[in-house]
Design an enzyme around this catalytic site. Structure first.
Site, short mmCIF file in Angstrom:
data_model
loop_
_atom_site.label_atom_id
_atom_site.label_comp_id
_atom_site.label_asym_id
_atom_site.label_seq_id
_atom_site.Cartn_x
_atom_site.Cartn_y
_atom_site.Cartn_z
CE1 TYR A 1 2.63 -5.31 -6.22
CE2 TYR A 1 4.64 -5.69 -4.99
CZ TYR A 1 3.36 -5.22 -5.05
OH TYR A 1 2.80 -4.66 -3.93
CE LYS B 1 -11.77 -0.42 -10.55
NZ LYS B 1 -13.07 0.26 -10.17
CG ASP C 1 -14.09 -0.31 -6.49
OD1 ASP C 1 -14.44 -1.49 -6.74
OD2 ASP C 1 -14.46 0.66 -7.20
CG ASP D 1 1.03 -4.60 -0.92
OD1 ASP D 1 1.43 -5.12 0.14
OD2 ASP D 1 1.29 -3.43 -1.24
CG ASP E 1 -0.78 -3.24 4.70
OD1 ASP E 1 -0.23 -4.37 4.72
OD2 ASP E 1 -0.13 -2.18 4.87
C1 IPM Z 1 4.39 -6.80 1.37
C2 IPM Z 1 5.19 -5.54 1.07
C3 IPM Z 1 5.93 -5.65 -0.25
C4 IPM Z 1 4.90 -5.86 -1.36
C5 IPM Z 1 6.83 -4.45 -0.57
C6 IPM Z 1 7.92 -4.28 0.47
C7 IPM Z 1 7.45 -4.50 -1.93
O1 IPM Z 1 4.36 -4.42 1.11
O2 IPM Z 1 4.97 -7.89 1.36
O3 IPM Z 1 3.20 -6.68 1.67
O4 IPM Z 1 4.32 -4.90 -1.87
O5 IPM Z 1 4.68 -7.01 -1.72
MN MN Z 2 2.39 -4.84 1.90
#
Ligand code: IPM
Ligand code: MN
Ligand code: NAD
Length: 354
Positions: free
Chosen positions: A136, A187, A220, A244, A248
């Site tokens: 990042y 990884k 993974d 990240d 999700d």
């Molecule tokens: C999160 C988002 C951000 C990240 C994006 C918007 C850059 O997906 O906070 O999860 O990847 O950190």
């Molecule tokens: Mn995210």
């Protein structure tokens, strides 16, 4: 008096933050918590209006005077390169050195859990995502762009200090919260330089925590196991990008992104200003439709109040959020029929009565 900078941002950000702000106003006015609220006009609208992204004087006031920042979401299809959004989001995460992105993955009701034969009690872990380095950092470049020979490079930066402090944060959290296991997901089988460092550092730090079981898992495989059976996972430490993605996936186990909250903190020095945000983004397709789930925003306020010294308020907020879902006072993404505003009105009524 703690100063809270509120940055609603873009898309559904302002819709959910309007109600998160009402929750903070309730705490300030009805419960007399010493809170000063400072609304910031930053994001895509402002950028399109006058080119402003994240002004230096605002950055300085946040760094020097604020106790916390509450962020909605950033991202607007009218600004496809998202430069302004990275300026603000990474300006906060990197600029304030908030190296621990703490993302709890907890299901508040059985109905929210999408896995066969699993219930809410099976979904209870927290991800410690490294938040200041990795891929990042934006180091890299493009060469011969637009030609058949073009090259695009994003460097993955892993420092001993950065890796060690997020791993230590995971173990410290485990120790303080009576967790028995810490997993580290990498990884190292493919990324022989960067993740050899993670692997080695993990087991070195683990020696300082003899009562806690340190387990390595490839990221993974972690994704596989989290879907097959998430029960063995209590604390997961991982790098910025993997964190990240894994969170999700984790949000899906909680009932979706409308239910996932997060904190960005300097874990070793909690007195520093911290930043709190729902895990979700600006959800462009939902904008203006009264469909955004405000619960992630409420849970995020809860994390913020706990951080500021009122952990019982986080519990209260979480309890009412769980009740919202179990009684159907929720938005369609979590099986309800109510709109954003109706859910928020119900929540604030319950909060006032509690
Ligand atoms: C999160 C988002 C951000 C990240 C994006 C918007 C850059 O997906 O906070 O999860 O990847 O950190
Ligand atoms: Mn995210
Ligand atoms: P998103 O989180 O906005 O949406 C993903 C899915 O989750 C969509 O189906 C959306 O409808 C649903 N969703 C998200 N929040 C919800 C809520 N509160 N209630 C109900 N459903 C919800 O992710 P995306 O579509 O990949 O990204 C949209 C924009 O947001 C992009 O510009 C992205 O970069 C940005 N983004 C910003 C942040 C942040 O500022 N912290 C985080 C993630 C994504």
């Amino acid at each position: 008096m703690p100063l809270i900078a509120i940055l609603p941002g873009d898309g559904i950000g302002p819709e959910v933050m309007a109600h998160a702000t009402r929750v903070l106003e309730h705490y300030r006015d009805a419960r007399k918590l010493p809170l000063e609220l400072w609304q910031l006009d930053l994001g895509a609208e402002r950028f399109l209006r006058d080119g402003t992204t994240f002004p230096k004087d605002v950055q300085a006031r946040i760094a020097n005077e604020a106790s916390a920042v509450l962020l909605g979401a950033l991202g607007d299809p009218r600004v496809p390169n998202l430069e302004y959004a990275r300026d603000i989001l990474f300006g906060l995460r990197f600029g304030l050195d908030l190296y621990a992105n703490v993302r709890p993955i907890r299901a508040l009701a059985d109905r929210l859990v999408p896995l066969k034969d699993r219930t809410a009690k099976d979904i209870d872990l927290v991800v410690f995502r490294e938040n200041t380095e990795g891929i990042y950092v934006g180091i890299g470049g493009q060469f011969k762009r637009g030609t058949p020979d073009e090259v695009a490079i994003n460097e993955d930066v892993n420092t001993r200090k950065g890796v060690e402090r997020i791993i230590r944060a995971g173990f410290e959290y485990a120790k303080r919260h009576g967790k028995k296991t810490v997993h580290m997901a990498d990884k190292s089988n493919a990324m022989k330089h960067a993740h050899e460092l993670w692997y080695r550092c993990f087991f070195e730090v683990a020696k300082e925590y003899p009562g806690i079981d340190a387990k390595h898992v490839y990221v993974d495989a972690l994704c596989l196991y989290m879907v097959q059976d998430p029960r063995p996972f209590e604390v997961v430490v991982t790098n910025n990008l993997f964190g990240d993605i894994v969170t999700d996936l984790g949000a899906a186990l909680q009932g979706g992104l409308g239910m996932a909250a997060s904190a960005n903190v300097h874990y070793a020095d909690p007195k520093r200003v911290a930043m709190f945000e729902p895990v979700h983004g600006s959800a462009p397709p939902l904008v203006g439709k009264d469909l955004a789930n405000p619960i992630a925003g409420f849970l995020t306020v809860g994390m913020m109040l706990a951080h500021l010294g009122w952990p019982e308020e986080e519990e209260r907020i979480e309890r009412i959020c769980a009740e919202a879902v179990t009684t159907g006072n929720c938005t369609p993404d979590v099986g309800g029929t109510k709109g954003t505003k109706a859910v928020a009105d119900w929540f604030l009524e319950r909060l006032a009565a509690s």
